[in-house]
Design an enzyme around this catalytic site. Structure first.
Site, PDB file in Angstrom:
ATOM      1  N   ASP A  95      -9.861   3.134   1.926  1.00  0.00           N
ATOM      2  CA  ASP A  95      -9.838   2.607   2.998  1.00  0.00           C
ATOM      3  C   ASP A  95     -10.676   3.510   4.000  1.00  0.00           C
ATOM      4  O   ASP A  95     -11.325   3.028   4.958  1.00  0.00           O
ATOM      5  CB  ASP A  95      -8.480   2.325   3.588  1.00  0.00           C
ATOM      6  CG  ASP A  95      -7.957   1.054   2.944  1.00  0.00           C
ATOM      7  OD1 ASP A  95      -8.748   0.267   2.700  1.00  0.00           O
ATOM      8  OD2 ASP A  95      -6.803   0.876   2.959  1.00  0.00           O
TER       9      ASP A  95
ATOM     10  N   LYS B  33       0.967  -1.341   0.219  1.00  0.00           N
ATOM     11  CA  LYS B  33      -0.013  -0.088  -0.148  1.00  0.00           C
ATOM     12  C   LYS B  33       0.905   1.279  -0.087  1.00  0.00           C
ATOM     13  O   LYS B  33       0.487   2.203  -0.560  1.00  0.00           O
ATOM     14  CB  LYS B  33      -0.915  -0.087   1.260  1.00  0.00           C
ATOM     15  CG  LYS B  33      -1.887  -1.036   1.017  1.00  0.00           C
ATOM     16  CD  LYS B  33      -3.075  -0.844   2.185  1.00  0.00           C
ATOM     17  CE  LYS B  33      -4.292  -1.830   1.982  1.00  0.00           C
ATOM     18  NZ  LYS B  33      -5.450  -1.331   3.160  1.00  0.00           N
TER      19      LYS B  33
END
Length: 286
Positions: free
Chosen positions: A111, A75
């Protein structure tokens, strides 16, 4: 519902990359959503070792893949490999979604949106609340950013390696939210005991990885607080089991998983994601 997907040369491909990635439930929920909307898409998992990440992204783009979800441990590293990046992803220093553009991969993060949806579904407001976040990885970055922007009163980040959490502290402070970092073994008990919202952003308690363990002692949890575990397999982690026994509001990671996936789905397809269908698909396999 027919579970067979007809694949042709016109089928659009989306995927998730991680290392490992065999445990990912994302293919189940995305393929269920594609079927629900009768879209000619398919979603597949690809295990990509860290050293292979640059080559993998180039290869996926060359092959015409339309969208990519990015999970542990890529990420943060993927940020250096995209052509452009959204303001949300730049702010938190983490990317979980890649959108194909004519110029190359565009990096985004869904997210934070997914995390906040879990709170919304349980009617939990974070405004002014003392919050403790365990962990300092990519998921924690998204949580800090979302909470600070939503008006959390104070954020304490508990990290095994506090030096890694400095950027997270700055992220909270830049959004006018008092944010501090403490070591896992230095004041963690007192911080957790005072938390009105406790978030586990580590993998502790996940099936196959420190399963059966809780990141904190049950006695530390403030009765009546809200405890949010980003782990979604198992649904009821040891942490949530302990929190239930102390009359806490408990939130598991399944809604965050579904909601962040739904946001990615909409970015790729331009269609409103069938969130209910995605949740049901996840629940059926857990």
């Amino acid at each position: 519902m027919n579970n067979i997907i007809d694949i042709t040369g016109a089928t659009n491909v989306a995927c998730v990359i991680g290392y490992p990635v065999a445990h990912s439930q994302s293919p189940i929920m995305h393929n269920a959503a594609f079927r629900e909307l009768a879209l000619d898409w398919i979603y597949v998992p690809f295990g990509v070792a860290p050293d292979d990440l640059p080559a993998a992204l180039s290869g996926l783009y060359a092959l015409g893949v339309r969208g990519v979800n990015v999970t542990i441990p890529h990420k943060e590293a993927v940020m250096q490999l995209v052509t452009s990046i959204s303001a949300e992803a730049a702010a938190i220093g983490s990317v979980n979604t890649l959108l194909r553009t004519a110029a190359g991969w565009h990096g985004h993060s869904t997210d934070g949106e997914g995390f906040m949806r879990g709170l919304l579904e349980h009617n939990v407001s974070v405004t002014g609340k003392r919050t403790v976040i365990m962990g300092a990885g990519g998921a924690a970055r998204a949580v800090v950013g979302a909470l600070a922007q939503a008006g959390a009163g104070e954020i304490t980040i508990i990290a095994r390696h506090p030096e890694r959490a400095h950027e997270l502290q700055l992220l909270g402070q830049q959004n006018n939210c008092p944010t501090r970092v403490i070591a896992w073994d230095a004041g963690a008990q007192a911080a957790v005991a005072q938390a009105e919202l406790l978030v586990n952003a580590t993998s502790i308690g996940m099936t196959g990885k420190a399963d059966g363990e809780s990141p904190v002692s049950a006695a530390w949890i403030a009765p009546g607080s809200c405890v949010y575990d980003l782990v979604y397999n198992p649904r009821i982690t040891p942490l949530l089991h302990a929190a239930k026994a102390r009359n806490c509001v408990t939130i598991d990671g399944l809604m965050m998983l579904a909601a962040q996936g739904a946001a990615s789905f909409s970015l790729w397809t331009g269609c409103e994601a069938p969130l209910k269908t995605m949740m049901e698909a996840l629940e059926s396999c857990l």
